[in-house]
Enzyme design. Structure first.
Site, PDB file in Angstrom:
ATOM      1  N   ARG A 204      -9.481  -0.033   9.305  1.00 46.80           N
ATOM      2  CA  ARG A 204      -8.908  -1.369   9.485  1.00 46.80           C
ATOM      3  C   ARG A 204      -9.962  -2.356   9.978  1.00 46.80           C
ATOM      4  O   ARG A 204      -9.679  -3.523  10.133  1.00 46.80           O
ATOM      5  CB  ARG A 204      -7.876  -1.243  10.563  1.00 46.80           C
ATOM      6  CG  ARG A 204      -6.447  -1.652  10.498  1.00 46.80           C
ATOM      7  CD  ARG A 204      -5.582  -1.696   9.434  1.00 46.80           C
ATOM      8  NE  ARG A 204      -4.279  -2.218   9.713  1.00 46.80           N
ATOM      9  CZ  ARG A 204      -3.153  -1.614   9.396  1.00 46.80           C
ATOM     10  NH1 ARG A 204      -3.161  -0.429   8.854  1.00 46.80           N
ATOM     11  NH2 ARG A 204      -2.006  -2.206   9.601  1.00 46.80           N
TER      12      ARG A 204
ATOM     13  N   ARG B   1      11.663  -2.707  10.515  1.00 47.82           N
ATOM     14  CA  ARG B   1      10.573  -2.362  11.431  1.00 47.82           C
ATOM     15  C   ARG B   1      10.427  -3.450  12.476  1.00 47.82           C
ATOM     16  O   ARG B   1      10.404  -4.626  12.133  1.00 47.82           O
ATOM     17  CB  ARG B   1       9.268  -2.232  10.633  1.00 47.82           C
ATOM     18  CG  ARG B   1       8.942  -0.822  10.259  1.00 47.82           C
ATOM     19  CD  ARG B   1       7.774  -0.746   9.334  1.00 47.82           C
ATOM     20  NE  ARG B   1       6.546  -1.336   9.873  1.00 47.82           N
ATOM     21  CZ  ARG B   1       5.365  -1.204   9.298  1.00 47.82           C
ATOM     22  NH1 ARG B   1       5.252  -0.517   8.184  1.00 47.82           N
ATOM     23  NH2 ARG B   1       4.298  -1.774   9.815  1.00 47.82           N
TER      24      ARG B   1
ATOM     25  N   ARG C 127      -0.085 -10.097  12.668  1.00 40.31           N
ATOM     26  CA  ARG C 127      -0.676  -8.996  11.883  1.00 40.31           C
ATOM     27  C   ARG C 127      -1.530  -9.547  10.741  1.00 40.31           C
ATOM     28  O   ARG C 127      -2.575  -8.983  10.419  1.00 40.31           O
ATOM     29  CB  ARG C 127       0.430  -8.085  11.328  1.00 40.31           C
ATOM     30  CG  ARG C 127       1.036  -7.219  12.416  1.00 40.31           C
ATOM     31  CD  ARG C 127       2.345  -6.595  11.963  1.00 40.31           C
ATOM     32  NE  ARG C 127       2.191  -5.627  10.906  1.00 40.31           N
ATOM     33  CZ  ARG C 127       3.157  -5.283  10.052  1.00 40.31           C
ATOM     34  NH1 ARG C 127       4.340  -5.832  10.137  1.00 40.31           N
ATOM     35  NH2 ARG C 127       2.936  -4.380   9.139  1.00 40.31           N
TER      36      ARG C 127
ATOM     37  N   ARG D 263      12.088  -6.143   4.285  1.00 42.65           N
ATOM     38  CA  ARG D 263      11.714  -4.727   4.249  1.00 42.65           C
ATOM     39  C   ARG D 263      12.502  -3.885   5.251  1.00 42.65           C
ATOM     40  O   ARG D 263      12.795  -4.321   6.354  1.00 42.65           O
ATOM     41  CB  ARG D 263      10.217  -4.586   4.546  1.00 42.65           C
ATOM     42  CG  ARG D 263       9.768  -3.130   4.633  1.00 42.65           C
ATOM     43  CD  ARG D 263       8.306  -2.984   4.479  1.00 42.65           C
ATOM     44  NE  ARG D 263       7.563  -3.298   5.687  1.00 42.65           N
ATOM     45  CZ  ARG D 263       6.261  -3.075   5.823  1.00 42.65           C
ATOM     46  NH1 ARG D 263       5.573  -2.561   4.820  1.00 42.65           N
ATOM     47  NH2 ARG D 263       5.640  -3.390   6.926  1.00 42.65           N
TER      48      ARG D 263
ATOM     49  N   LYS E  31       0.843  -1.207   0.000  1.00 40.65           N
ATOM     50  CA  LYS E  31       0.000   0.000   0.000  1.00 40.65           C
ATOM     51  C   LYS E  31       0.881   1.261   0.000  1.00 40.65           C
ATOM     52  O   LYS E  31       0.617   2.202  -0.729  1.00 40.65           O
ATOM     53  CB  LYS E  31      -0.927   0.018   1.227  1.00 40.65           C
ATOM     54  CG  LYS E  31      -1.862  -1.178   1.304  1.00 40.65           C
ATOM     55  CD  LYS E  31      -2.854  -1.042   2.451  1.00 40.65           C
ATOM     56  CE  LYS E  31      -2.238  -1.078   3.835  1.00 40.65           C
ATOM     57  NZ  LYS E  31      -1.555  -2.362   4.164  1.00 40.65           N
TER      58      LYS E  31
HETATM   59  P1  AMP Z   1       0.862  -0.269   9.033  1.00 44.74           P
HETATM   60  O1  AMP Z   1       2.047   0.630   8.915  1.00 44.74           O
HETATM   61  O2  AMP Z   1      -0.344   0.276   8.307  1.00 44.74           O
HETATM   62  O3  AMP Z   1       1.164  -1.707   8.673  1.00 44.74           O
HETATM   63  O4  AMP Z   1       0.441  -0.279  10.589  1.00 44.74           O
HETATM   64  C1  AMP Z   1       1.342  -0.723  11.577  1.00 44.74           C
HETATM   65  C2  AMP Z   1       0.565  -0.949  12.852  1.00 44.74           C
HETATM   66  O5  AMP Z   1      -0.042   0.276  13.294  1.00 44.74           O
HETATM   67  C3  AMP Z   1      -0.595  -1.942  12.767  1.00 44.74           C
HETATM   68  O6  AMP Z   1      -0.167  -3.286  12.881  1.00 44.74           O
HETATM   69  C4  AMP Z   1      -1.459  -1.488  13.930  1.00 44.74           C
HETATM   70  O7  AMP Z   1      -0.924  -1.943  15.166  1.00 44.74           O
HETATM   71  C5  AMP Z   1      -1.301   0.030  13.880  1.00 44.74           C
HETATM   72  N1  AMP Z   1      -2.347   0.638  13.025  1.00 44.74           N
HETATM   73  C6  AMP Z   1      -2.172   1.231  11.825  1.00 44.74           C
HETATM   74  N2  AMP Z   1      -3.341   1.677  11.339  1.00 44.74           N
HETATM   75  C7  AMP Z   1      -4.286   1.338  12.248  1.00 44.74           C
HETATM   76  C8  AMP Z   1      -5.704   1.488  12.319  1.00 44.74           C
HETATM   77  N3  AMP Z   1      -6.400   2.074  11.323  1.00 44.74           N
HETATM   78  N4  AMP Z   1      -6.338   1.020  13.418  1.00 44.74           N
HETATM   79  C9  AMP Z   1      -5.672   0.456  14.425  1.00 44.74           C
HETATM   80  N5  AMP Z   1      -4.348   0.240  14.415  1.00 44.74           N
HETATM   81  C10 AMP Z   1      -3.642   0.679  13.338  1.00 44.74           C
END
Ligand code: AMP
Length: 219
Positions: free
Chosen positions: A88, A160, A171, A127, A13
């Site tokens: 989400r 990360r 996840r 990554r 994304k």
């Molecule tokens: P991402 O960078 O989008 O993969 O997000 C990394 C982490 O941030 C996720 O695994 C969640 O713990 C948290 N996170 C990101 N976006 C959301 C969301 N919309 N709602 C809740 N937690 C989020």
């Protein structure tokens, strides 16, 4: 253009979001990036978010929704935006409707970025991310020119913490349980398009842009 990037963690994304943002002239709002920069700055939000992120769980809805609501009211979102990683779950999707309908500015497009679990696990294990600007790298396909240094901003590039294999597994489970139902939710509304992202970053961006442009010509 008001759009969402939907997809499993590691589906790409972020990689399609950045070129879409510069081509369409609208900001990307990544809730994950917002949480990560709060973690780096050790803010109260960052401290709370880290507890959940380290476990591969979602940060509580009330917190996440209020951050997005604030961000969407900023001036640079008035001409549109690309949401990356929000909503989400179905609750967040309902809250996004409430926010946008209240402003009379409904969503134009939900772009579902698809990649198989097998490819996701392979990609995430290689990554790396810049802690300063969020640029993503990959040891297999797009390495930094200088080890550990971001090509774009000179910031520090590292793995990360939540890309550790056990957290990735969690996840993905969270994605299947909570986020994947959104595909059907937006499909029935007629605003969903899916791209297959098992390709180069350039090709994935081209596919995403094509999907966005096909909608833009209708609005
Ligand atoms: P991402 O960078 O989008 O993969 O997000 C990394 C982490 O941030 C996720 O695994 C969640 O713990 C948290 N996170 C990101 N976006 C959301 C969301 N919309 N709602 C809740 N937690 C989020």
């Amino acid at each position: 253009m008001r759009m969402i990037l939907l997809g499993a963690p590691g589906a790409g994304k972020g990689s399609v979001g950045r070129p879409l943002s510069s081509e369409l002239g609208i900001p990307v709002i990544s809730t994950g990036d917002i949480f990560r920069s709060n973690i780096v700055n050790k803010t109260p939000l960052g401290i709370t978010a880290k507890e959940y992120m380290d476990k591969g769980a979602l940060v509580p809805d009330e917190l996440t929704v209020s951050i997005v609501e604030d961000r969407l009211s900023q001036q640079d979102c008035s001409g549109g935006f690309i949401l990356d990683g929000f909503p989400r779950n179905l609750f967040q999707a309902g809250e996004l409707d409430r926010i946008l309908n209240g402003r009379g500015t409904p969503l134009d497009l939900v772009l579902n970025v698809h990649l198989s679990d097998e490819r996701i696990i392979k990609r995430l294990s290689a990554r790396m991310v810049c802690s300063a600007c969020g640029e993503s790298y990959n040891r297999l396909s797009k390495d930094t020119s200088m080890p550990g240094i971001c090509d774009s901003c000179g910031g520090k590039v590292s793995i990360r913490e939540d890309d550790a294999p056990e957290t990735v597994k969690k996840r993905l489970e969270t994605y299947y349980e909570q986020t994947r139902p959104l595909i059907e939710f937006y499909r029935t509304r007629g605003i969903l398009k899916t791209i297959d992202n098992d390709c180069s970053i350039e090709e994935g961006s081209r596919r995403a842009l094509k999907a966005a442009r096909s909608i833009k010509s209708e609005i």
